[in-house]
Design a protein around this motif. Structure first.
Motif, PDB file in Angstrom:
ATOM      1  N   LEU A 113       0.819  -1.215   0.000  1.00 29.21           N
ATOM      2  CA  LEU A 113       0.000   0.000   0.000  1.00 29.21           C
ATOM      3  C   LEU A 113       0.854   1.268   0.000  1.00 29.21           C
ATOM      4  O   LEU A 113       0.628   2.160  -0.829  1.00 29.21           O
ATOM      5  CB  LEU A 113      -0.971  -0.012   1.175  1.00 29.21           C
ATOM      6  N   PRO A 114       1.828   1.419   0.923  1.00 30.86           N
ATOM      7  CA  PRO A 114       2.657   2.626   0.848  1.00 30.86           C
ATOM      8  C   PRO A 114       3.470   2.709  -0.432  1.00 30.86           C
ATOM      9  O   PRO A 114       3.713   3.807  -0.947  1.00 30.86           O
ATOM     10  CB  PRO A 114       3.561   2.527   2.085  1.00 30.86           C
ATOM     11  N   GLN A 115       3.873   1.565  -0.984  1.00 31.14           N
ATOM     12  CA  GLN A 115       4.607   1.599  -2.250  1.00 31.14           C
ATOM     13  C   GLN A 115       3.699   2.082  -3.383  1.00 31.14           C
ATOM     14  O   GLN A 115       4.122   2.866  -4.246  1.00 31.14           O
ATOM     15  CB  GLN A 115       5.160   0.210  -2.558  1.00 31.14           C
ATOM     16  N   ALA A 116       2.444   1.639  -3.358  1.00 29.08           N
ATOM     17  CA  ALA A 116       1.492   2.099  -4.369  1.00 29.08           C
ATOM     18  C   ALA A 116       1.209   3.587  -4.205  1.00 29.08           C
ATOM     19  O   ALA A 116       1.120   4.328  -5.192  1.00 29.08           O
ATOM     20  CB  ALA A 116       0.198   1.298  -4.270  1.00 29.08           C
ATOM     21  N   ALA A 117       1.071   4.034  -2.943  1.00 28.80           N
ATOM     22  CA  ALA A 117       0.815   5.457  -2.698  1.00 28.80           C
ATOM     23  C   ALA A 117       1.991   6.309  -3.167  1.00 28.80           C
ATOM     24  O   ALA A 117       1.802   7.384  -3.758  1.00 28.80           O
ATOM     25  CB  ALA A 117       0.534   5.692  -1.216  1.00 28.80           C
ATOM     26  N   ASP A 118       3.210   5.850  -2.895  1.00 34.32           N
ATOM     27  CA  ASP A 118       4.402   6.569  -3.359  1.00 34.32           C
ATOM     28  C   ASP A 118       4.382   6.714  -4.881  1.00 34.32           C
ATOM     29  O   ASP A 118       4.664   7.786  -5.421  1.00 34.32           O
ATOM     30  CB  ASP A 118       5.677   5.823  -2.940  1.00 34.32           C
ATOM     31  N   TYR A 119       4.056   5.629  -5.563  1.00 34.54           N
ATOM     32  CA  TYR A 119       4.076   5.635  -7.024  1.00 34.54           C
ATOM     33  C   TYR A 119       2.963   6.516  -7.599  1.00 34.54           C
ATOM     34  O   TYR A 119       3.197   7.342  -8.494  1.00 34.54           O
ATOM     35  CB  TYR A 119       3.951   4.210  -7.550  1.00 34.54           C
ATOM     36  N   LEU A 120       1.748   6.357  -7.075  1.00 33.15           N
ATOM     37  CA  LEU A 120       0.616   7.092  -7.615  1.00 33.15           C
ATOM     38  C   LEU A 120       0.712   8.594  -7.328  1.00 33.15           C
ATOM     39  O   LEU A 120       0.160   9.406  -8.077  1.00 33.15           O
ATOM     40  CB  LEU A 120      -0.692   6.528  -7.055  1.00 33.15           C
ATOM     41  N   ARG A 121       1.406   8.972  -6.270  1.00 28.03           N
ATOM     42  CA  ARG A 121       1.569  10.388  -5.959  1.00 28.03           C
ATOM     43  C   ARG A 121       2.379  11.101  -7.045  1.00 28.03           C
ATOM     44  O   ARG A 121       2.286  12.328  -7.221  1.00 28.03           O
ATOM     45  CB  ARG A 121       2.269  10.538  -4.602  1.00 28.03           C
ATOM     46  N   THR A 122       3.155  10.339  -7.818  1.00 31.64           N
ATOM     47  CA  THR A 122       3.972  10.948  -8.864  1.00 31.64           C
ATOM     48  C   THR A 122       3.193  11.176 -10.164  1.00 31.64           C
ATOM     49  O   THR A 122       3.726  11.756 -11.107  1.00 31.64           O
ATOM     50  CB  THR A 122       5.206  10.074  -9.181  1.00 31.64           C
ATOM     51  N   LEU A 123       1.935  10.724 -10.209  1.00 28.68           N
ATOM     52  CA  LEU A 123       1.123  10.914 -11.407  1.00 28.68           C
ATOM     53  C   LEU A 123       0.914  12.406 -11.657  1.00 28.68           C
ATOM     54  O   LEU A 123       0.671  13.178 -10.726  1.00 28.68           O
ATOM     55  CB  LEU A 123      -0.226  10.213 -11.235  1.00 28.68           C
ATOM     56  N   GLU A 124       0.994  12.823 -12.903  1.00 27.98           N
ATOM     57  CA  GLU A 124       0.850  14.231 -13.247  1.00 27.98           C
ATOM     58  C   GLU A 124      -0.478  14.780 -12.726  1.00 27.98           C
ATOM     59  O   GLU A 124      -1.543  14.198 -12.922  1.00 27.98           O
ATOM     60  CB  GLU A 124       0.925  14.411 -14.769  1.00 27.98           C
ATOM     61  N   GLY A 125      -0.425  15.919 -12.041  1.00 30.18           N
ATOM     62  CA  GLY A 125      -1.614  16.563 -11.514  1.00 30.18           C
ATOM     63  C   GLY A 125      -2.033  16.088 -10.140  1.00 30.18           C
ATOM     64  O   GLY A 125      -2.938  16.664  -9.528  1.00 30.18           O
ATOM     65  N   VAL A 126      -1.391  15.047  -9.617  1.00 37.69           N
ATOM     66  CA  VAL A 126      -1.766  14.492  -8.312  1.00 37.69           C
ATOM     67  C   VAL A 126      -0.836  15.046  -7.230  1.00 37.69           C
ATOM     68  O   VAL A 126       0.387  14.972  -7.346  1.00 37.69           O
ATOM     69  CB  VAL A 126      -1.690  12.951  -8.318  1.00 37.69           C
ATOM     70  N   GLU A 127      -1.429  15.611  -6.177  1.00 36.68           N
ATOM     71  CA  GLU A 127      -0.661  16.082  -5.027  1.00 36.68           C
ATOM     72  C   GLU A 127      -0.853  15.180  -3.810  1.00 36.68           C
ATOM     73  O   GLU A 127      -0.005  15.148  -2.924  1.00 36.68           O
ATOM     74  CB  GLU A 127      -1.078  17.508  -4.668  1.00 36.68           C
TER      75      GLU A 127
END
Length: 346
Positions: free
Chosen positions: A243-257
């Motif tokens: 879960l934290p690894q997924a959150a780390d990765y998805l936070r880098t998506l363009e437009g996502v803070e």
């Protein structure tokens, strides 16, 4: 309660207290990470040098993140499963210590009324009660505090302990990019020449399980964004630390803070979040959203939580239906707490 400060030489206060004991049980928080484990190892070494005859490190939950498993294996850290009797039925002369957490019953399975002797932590917390408390929210890692202790006490610092503390500081601060203070750089400089660089490289690049990759892939597939906030779930997983690894990765998506990922592991719902939005204190937000039904909290930019399945499981014995119910309720609470629009995009 003694609230230590740098001018009070907390390392010496800690050593003096340890000299009163014959044994010390060092309790890690649930599902311990490198910062907690390295700090526990350092406290054990300091206790031994102070003349404590027996020390042990205990933990609850699981060590499932591949990096955490590698940390324990490669550094040969001796861990014991935590038994509440360790805290409740202590003989005279036995001390109880918390590292990287601070309050009985919060992110640990210690009985809420158990007296605690030692607390060393850097996470936000209130109502800390112990004979020795060194609580520094402004510090980037608990391992930084223990590096200071090792220096102040002129303790024996072998390659194993130096490597553990240095890796923990690097990991907790995301390679000095999160919550880093001057103290982290000074600690890293002190530890660097004493650490095993080859072992550091091994710890930094552990193998990833297929189940972890599957969970991250599911989080990517299920993502929904509302403005700059992304919420996703992985359904049921055996890899809580995905879960934290997924959150780390998805936070880098363009437009996502802000990215928050949740899923069911065992008999609990786990959440993990990351944000770069200065308007959001993620630890407070998760605590406000789920503190009445579970335990949640953390830093401004990084937080997590755990909610027992409890009443959710009473609704249905159909696992697929259970996952759907959890997804609806957890998402609704997050949307309400963060005041998000109900409109979302995949």
């Amino acid at each position: 309660m003694s609230q230590s400060s740098p001018t009070a030489r907390p390392a010496r206060e800690l050593r003096d207290l340890l000299r009163e004991g014959e044994a010390v049980t060092i309790v890690c928080h649930n599902n311990p990470d490198p910062d907690c484990l390295a700090s526990a190892l350092a406290l054990g070494r300091i206790a031994a040098a102070a003349g404590v005859e027996e020390w042990r490190i205990a933990y609850s939950g699981e060590i499932s993140h591949q990096q955490n498993r590698a940390f324990v294996t490669l550094l040969d850290i001796d861990l014991q499963p935590f038994d509440p009797a360790m805290a409740r039925d202590r003989p005279a002369g036995s001390l109880l210590a918390f590292v990287d957490h601070s309050v009985p019953g919060r992110n640990n399975r210690v009985p809420a009324d158990a007296p605690v002797d030692i607390v060393v932590d850097h996470h936000p917390a209130e109502d800390i009660d112990a004979r020795f408390v060194d609580h520094r929210e402004g510090i980037g890692a608990t391992a930084t505090i223990f590096t200071e202790y090792v220096r102040d006490l002129d303790a024996d610092l072998d390659e194993e302990l130096a490597t553990a503390l240095l890796f923990a500081i690097r990991r907790e601060t995301l390679e000095f990019l999160r919550g880093t203070t001057r103290a982290e750089y000074e600690a890293a400089g002190y530890l660097h020449e004493r650490a095993d660089t080859a072992l550091l490289r091994q710890l930094a690049s552990p193998s990833v399980t297929g189940a972890t990759l599957d969970a991250i892939a599911t989080a990517i597939e299920h993502r929904r964004t509302r403005g700059s906030v992304l919420i996703s779930n992985v359904g049921r997983t055996t890899e809580r630390d995905a879960l934290p690894q997924a959150a780390d990765y998805l936070r880098t998506l363009e437009g996502v803070e802000t990215a928050i990922v949740f899923g069911i592991a065992g008999r609990s719902i786990h959440l993990s979040g990351r944000t770069t939005d200065p308007r959001i204190h993620l630890g407070d937000a998760l605590d406000d959203a789920f503190g009445d039904v579970g335990a949640a909290g953390g830093h401004q930019d990084m937080a997590g939580g755990e909610v027992p399945l409890g009443v959710f499981a009473d609704y249905t014995d159909d696992d697929e239906a259970l996952v759907d119910i959890v997804e609806q309720v957890i998402s609704a609470r997050l949307v309400a707490e963060l005041r998000l629009s109900e409109e979302s995009s995949g």
